[in-house]
Design an enzyme around this catalytic site. Sequence first.
Site, short mmCIF file in Angstrom:
data_model
loop_
_atom_site.label_atom_id
_atom_site.label_comp_id
_atom_site.label_asym_id
_atom_site.label_seq_id
_atom_site.Cartn_x
_atom_site.Cartn_y
_atom_site.Cartn_z
N THR A 1 1.53 4.42 1.54
CA THR A 1 2.32 4.96 2.65
C THR A 1 3.22 3.89 3.25
O THR A 1 4.37 4.16 3.61
CB THR A 1 1.41 5.59 3.72
N CYS A 2 2.71 2.67 3.34
CA CYS A 2 3.50 1.58 3.91
C CYS A 2 4.75 1.31 3.08
O CYS A 2 5.82 1.07 3.62
CB CYS A 2 2.65 0.31 4.01
N SER A 3 4.60 1.34 1.76
CA SER A 3 5.70 0.99 0.85
C SER A 3 6.61 2.16 0.53
O SER A 3 7.78 1.95 0.19
CB SER A 3 5.13 0.45 -0.46
N LEU B 1 7.80 1.42 5.98
CA LEU B 1 8.85 0.39 5.96
C LEU B 1 10.18 0.96 5.48
O LEU B 1 11.22 0.68 6.09
CB LEU B 1 8.41 -0.82 5.13
N THR C 1 0.87 -1.18 0.00
CA THR C 1 0.00 0.00 0.00
C THR C 1 0.91 1.24 0.00
O THR C 1 2.06 1.17 0.42
CB THR C 1 -0.97 -0.01 1.19
#
Length: 160
Positions: free
Chosen positions: A47-49, A53, A45
């Site tokens: 923001t996560c990617s 992270l 997703t």
Amino acid sequence: MTIQRGQRIPEITLNRIRQGVEKVDTPTLFQAHKVVLFGVPGAFTPTCSERHLPGFIKHFDEFRKRGVEVYCVAVNDPFVMKAWGESLHVPDGLQLLADGSAELTRAMGLDIDLSGNGMGLRSRRYALYAVDGVVQDIWVEAPGEFKVSSAEQVLQQIPA
């Protein structure tokens, strides 16, 4: 209710992939360790990617110099977590944990229903710092935000 300072990480079995799918329980992960666990709504997703992270990847050595393990958990299956880690070149030692049925996420009160976005039950975005399986501090984001759970913010809050 959301897990709080002073509470123990619930005993749950999660999945991770190394040479194959490996089951690992939370006491094994957290006992006798200082750990930053951060939860994301989903692998791959935006923001996560693009931010969450990658920030922990960038600062991974700084956490390790402090004797802190870094784990990322998402309500995804272990194969998705493995592919995500490979796509972002996650360093050895930064563990990606699959909470496919959201057992840990629900037990810690960090679940969120994102059905309106087509994602179903997911994890809220957060980071926590635990020592020997006991939460020392926790930072939970408001929905749609990315401010308090970044690697940079967490590094400022945990002991050097």
